[in-house]
Scaffold this active site. Structure first.
Site, PDB file in Angstrom:
ATOM      1  N   ARG A  45     -28.747  51.849   8.314  1.00 20.67           N
ATOM      2  CA  ARG A  45     -28.963  52.879   9.481  1.00 20.67           C
ATOM      3  C   ARG A  45     -27.999  52.758  10.474  1.00 20.67           C
ATOM      4  NH1 ARG A  45     -34.251  50.361   8.665  1.00 20.67           N
ATOM      5  NH2 ARG A  45     -35.867  51.727   8.233  1.00 20.67           N
TER       6      ARG A  45
ATOM      7  N   ASP B 143     -42.571  50.843  11.638  1.00 19.88           N
ATOM      8  CA  ASP B 143     -42.443  49.518  11.108  1.00 19.88           C
ATOM      9  C   ASP B 143     -43.790  48.934  11.408  1.00 19.88           C
ATOM     10  OD1 ASP B 143     -39.032  49.455  10.995  1.00 19.88           O
ATOM     11  OD2 ASP B 143     -40.037  50.457  12.729  1.00 19.88           O
TER      12      ASP B 143
ATOM     13  N   ARG C 275     -46.319  49.970   8.853  1.00 18.42           N
ATOM     14  CA  ARG C 275     -45.981  49.345   7.452  1.00 18.42           C
ATOM     15  C   ARG C 275     -46.442  47.854   7.486  1.00 18.42           C
ATOM     16  NH1 ARG C 275     -40.119  52.088   7.386  1.00 18.42           N
ATOM     17  NH2 ARG C 275     -40.544  53.917   6.025  1.00 18.42           N
TER      18      ARG C 275
ATOM     19  N   HIS D 183     -35.104  48.987  15.183  1.00 19.66           N
ATOM     20  CA  HIS D 183     -35.952  49.628  13.969  1.00 19.66           C
ATOM     21  C   HIS D 183     -34.782  49.564  13.188  1.00 19.66           C
ATOM     22  CE1 HIS D 183     -37.258  52.679  11.542  1.00 19.66           C
ATOM     23  NE2 HIS D 183     -36.364  53.378  11.503  1.00 19.66           N
TER      24      HIS D 183
HETATM   25  N1  NAD Z   1     -36.557  56.468  13.341  1.00 12.39           N
HETATM   26  C1  NAD Z   1     -37.287  56.550  12.314  1.00 12.39           C
HETATM   27  O1  NAD Z   1     -38.415  55.884  12.073  1.00 12.39           O
HETATM   28  C2  NAD Z   1     -37.195  57.321  11.234  1.00 12.39           C
HETATM   29  C3  NAD Z   1     -37.688  57.352  10.095  1.00 12.39           C
HETATM   30  C4  NAD Z   1     -37.132  58.285   8.916  1.00 12.39           C
HETATM   31  C5  NAD Z   1     -35.921  58.947   9.004  1.00 12.39           C
HETATM   32  N2  NAD Z   1     -34.979  58.798  10.274  1.00 12.39           N
HETATM   33  C6  NAD Z   1     -33.840  59.489  10.714  1.00 12.39           C
HETATM   34  O2  NAD Z   1     -34.295  60.783  11.167  1.00 12.39           O
HETATM   35  C7  NAD Z   1     -33.094  61.527  10.929  1.00 12.39           C
HETATM   36  C8  NAD Z   1     -33.130  62.756   9.936  1.00 12.39           C
HETATM   37  O3  NAD Z   1     -33.805  62.357   8.703  1.00 12.39           O
HETATM   38  P1  NAD Z   1     -34.013  63.783   7.701  1.00 12.39           P
HETATM   39  O4  NAD Z   1     -34.448  63.134   6.397  1.00 12.39           O
HETATM   40  O5  NAD Z   1     -34.785  64.765   8.225  1.00 12.39           O
HETATM   41  O6  NAD Z   1     -32.694  64.560   7.412  1.00 12.39           O
HETATM   42  P2  NAD Z   1     -32.178  65.996   6.952  1.00 12.39           P
HETATM   43  O7  NAD Z   1     -30.855  65.817   6.399  1.00 12.39           O
HETATM   44  O8  NAD Z   1     -33.278  66.301   6.079  1.00 12.39           O
HETATM   45  O9  NAD Z   1     -32.425  66.685   8.200  1.00 12.39           O
HETATM   46  C9  NAD Z   1     -31.592  66.657   9.414  1.00 12.39           C
HETATM   47  C10 NAD Z   1     -31.430  68.114   9.848  1.00 12.39           C
HETATM   48  O10 NAD Z   1     -30.614  67.972  10.892  1.00 12.39           O
HETATM   49  C11 NAD Z   1     -29.885  69.053  11.165  1.00 12.39           C
HETATM   50  N3  NAD Z   1     -28.758  69.202  12.154  1.00 12.39           N
HETATM   51  C12 NAD Z   1     -27.514  68.566  11.877  1.00 12.39           C
HETATM   52  N4  NAD Z   1     -26.713  68.763  13.067  1.00 12.39           N
HETATM   53  C13 NAD Z   1     -27.513  69.403  13.991  1.00 12.39           C
HETATM   54  C14 NAD Z   1     -27.153  69.949  15.202  1.00 12.39           C
HETATM   55  N5  NAD Z   1     -26.085  69.780  15.778  1.00 12.39           N
HETATM   56  N6  NAD Z   1     -28.248  70.534  15.976  1.00 12.39           N
HETATM   57  C15 NAD Z   1     -29.404  70.641  15.405  1.00 12.39           C
HETATM   58  N7  NAD Z   1     -29.791  70.260  14.125  1.00 12.39           N
HETATM   59  C16 NAD Z   1     -28.616  69.713  13.388  1.00 12.39           C
HETATM   60  C17 NAD Z   1     -29.360  69.519   9.819  1.00 12.39           C
HETATM   61  O11 NAD Z   1     -29.183  70.923   9.847  1.00 12.39           O
HETATM   62  C18 NAD Z   1     -30.637  69.064   9.129  1.00 12.39           C
HETATM   63  O12 NAD Z   1     -31.824  70.239   8.778  1.00 12.39           O
HETATM   64  C19 NAD Z   1     -32.021  60.663  10.196  1.00 12.39           C
HETATM   65  O13 NAD Z   1     -31.111  60.125  11.045  1.00 12.39           O
HETATM   66  C20 NAD Z   1     -32.963  59.516   9.515  1.00 12.39           C
HETATM   67  O14 NAD Z   1     -32.264  58.317   9.447  1.00 12.39           O
HETATM   68  C21 NAD Z   1     -35.694  57.985  11.502  1.00 12.39           C
END
Ligand code: NAD
Length: 318
Positions: free
Chosen positions: A93, A153, A156, A180
Site C-alpha cells: 500500500r 482488518d 478479517r 492499515h
Molecule cells: N482502506 C481500505 O480498506 C481499502 C480497501 C480496498 C481498496 N482500497 C483502496 O481504494 C482505492 C480504490 O481502489 P479500487 O479498486 O476502487 O480502484 P479502481 O482503479 O477500480 O478505481 C479508482 C477510481 O478512481 C478514479 N479516479 C482517479 N483519479 C480521480 C480523480 N482525480 N477524481 C475522481 N476520481 C478519480 C478512477 O477513474 C477510478 O474509477 C485504492 O487506493 C485501493 O488501494 C482501500
C-alpha cells in the site's frame, strides 16, 4: 433521514471497484436518501449509476446520481474518498503513497469548497498517510477527516477467530490497530469470545489457540489483501460493507466504537500521525479515542507502526 428528520446525502469519490461497492452496500442497507458518485471517468460513472438505479425496485428508496462534475456532491453530509491508484499484485500500500497523496490533496481542496460542512472518510491507500495529507489539506478539525483504517482488518481478524472458535463473528471482540497495512498489530490481550479471554476459549470439539495458530491468523490478516488481489485484481466486498458500517455510525449518530484512522495527540505518547485506535464515531465524526490497556509487546508494536506511517508522511514532506 437523520434524527432531526433531514434528508441525508453520501458522496463517493471514485466509481471504481471500491467506490461502486460502497454505493451498492449503502443502497441495499438504505443508509442515505441520496448517494452521489463523482469520478473523472464520466462513462464509467454513468454505467455504475445506471446499474445501481436498475436495482432500486428491490431496495429502500434512494436517489442515486453520478457525474464527472464535482458539483454532484454539493451538500453531502459525508464524502467518502476512494479515488486513486490501487495495489498491483505484490505491491504494498505504501508504494501508492506519492500518487495518491497528491490526488487526495487536490481533491480535498475541491471538496471543501462544495461541501464545507461535510465529514470526510478516506479509503484510498495507503489509508493512514492519505488521511493525514487530506486532513492537512482540508484545514478542518481532526475529528472531521478520518480514515476507514483497520475496521476492515479487524473484521478479517474476527472472521478468522470466529472460524477457529466456531462461534458467530458478531460474538468475537478483537481489534487490529495501527497502520492499515503491513505494520498493523493484533490486540490479543483484549480479544474475547462472549467475555471469555481468547486464550482460555475452548471451541466445541477443538482446542484453545496455540502460539502457532496466533501467528498464522496474524499472517493471514496482514496478507489478506495480497491474496485477494493476486486472485481477482482488487478487494471490494468487505471494504464496501466496512465503510457502510462507518457511514451508518455517522449518519445514525450512533457513538459506535470503531478502529478508524484518526489524528493521534499523545495517545500512549504517540502524536502527529493518523493511525487506527478504538474511537467513538457519531454525527460529528470522531468524538474521542479510547484508552485501552495494551501489553508491552502491543504498545511497542503500535509505536513501531506509528513510526512507519510517520516516516512515509515525512518522506512526502507532509
Ligand atoms: N482502506 C481500505 O480498506 C481499502 C480497501 C480496498 C481498496 N482500497 C483502496 O481504494 C482505492 C480504490 O481502489 P479500487 O479498486 O476502487 O480502484 P479502481 O482503479 O477500480 O478505481 C479508482 C477510481 O478512481 C478514479 N479516479 C482517479 N483519479 C480521480 C480523480 N482525480 N477524481 C475522481 N476520481 C478519480 C478512477 O477513474 C477510478 O474509477 C485504492 O487506493 C485501493 O488501494 C482501500
Amino acid at each position: 433521514v437523520t434524527t432531526q428528520g433531514r434528508r441525508t446525502k453520501i458522496a463517493i469519490i471514485g466509481a471504481g471497484s471500491v467506490g461502486a461497492t460502497i454505493a451498492y452496500a449503502c443502497q441495499i442497507r438504505g443508509v442515505a436518501q441520496t448517494i452521489a458518485i463523482y469520478d473523472i471517468d464520466g462513462k464509467k460513472t454513468r454505467a455504475e449509476v445506471l446499474d445501481l438505479n436498475h436495482g432500486l425496485q428491490f431496495t429502500p428508496v434512494a436517489s442515486i446520481i453520478g457525474s464527472d462534475d464535482i458539483e454532484i456532491i454539493r451538500g453531502a453530509d459525508v464524502v467518502v474518498t476512494t479515488a486513486g491508484a490501487k495495489q498491483k499484485p505484490g505491491q504494498t500500500r505504501i508504494e501508492l503513497a506519492d500518487t495518491n497523496v497528491r490526488l487526495a490533496q487536490s481533491l480535498m481542496e475541491q471538496c471543501v469548497e462544495v461541501t464545507p460542512d461535510a465529514l470526510h472518510l478516506i479509503v484510498t491507500n495507503p489509508c493512514d498517510v492519505v488521511t493525514y495529507a487530506a486532513l492537512k489539506a482540508s484545514g478542518l478539525p481532526p475529528g472531521r477527516v478520518f480514515g476507514s483504517g483497520t475496521v476492515l482488518d479487524s473484521s478479517r481478524f474476527r472472521y478468522l477467530l470466529a472460524e477457529h472458535c466456531r462461534v458467530a463473528v458478531q460474538n468475537v471482540h478483537a481489534y487490529i490497530l495501527g497502520e492499515h497495512g503491513d505494520s498493523e498489530i493484533p490486540i490479543w490481550s483484549g480479544a474475547n469470545v462472549g467475555q471469555v479471554p481468547i486464550d482460555q476459549y475452548v471451541p466445541t470439539g477443538g482446542k484453545p489457540l496455540t502460539d502457532e495458530d496466533k501467528a498464522r491468523i496474524t499472517h493471514d490478516v496482514v496478507h489478506a489483501a495480497y491474496e485477494i488481489i493476486e486472485g481477482k485484481g482488487a478487494t471490494w466486498y468487505a471494504v464496501g460493507l466496512a465503510v457502510t458500517r462507518i457511514l451508518e455510525a455517522i449518519l445514525h449518530d450512533e457513538n459506535r466504537v470503531l478502529p478508524v484512522s484518526t489524528l493521534l495527540d499523545d495517545y500512549e505518547g504517540i502524536s502527529d500521525v493518523c493511525l487506527s485506535v478504538p474511537a467513538v464515531v457519531n454525527r460529528r465524526g470522531v468524538a474521542r479515542t479510547l484508552d485501552i490497556s495494551l501489553s508491552g509487546e502491543e504498545l511497542a508494536g503500535l509505536r513501531a507502526s506509528a513510526d512507519a506511517v510517520r516516516s512515509v508522511a515525512q518522506s512526502l514532506r507532509l
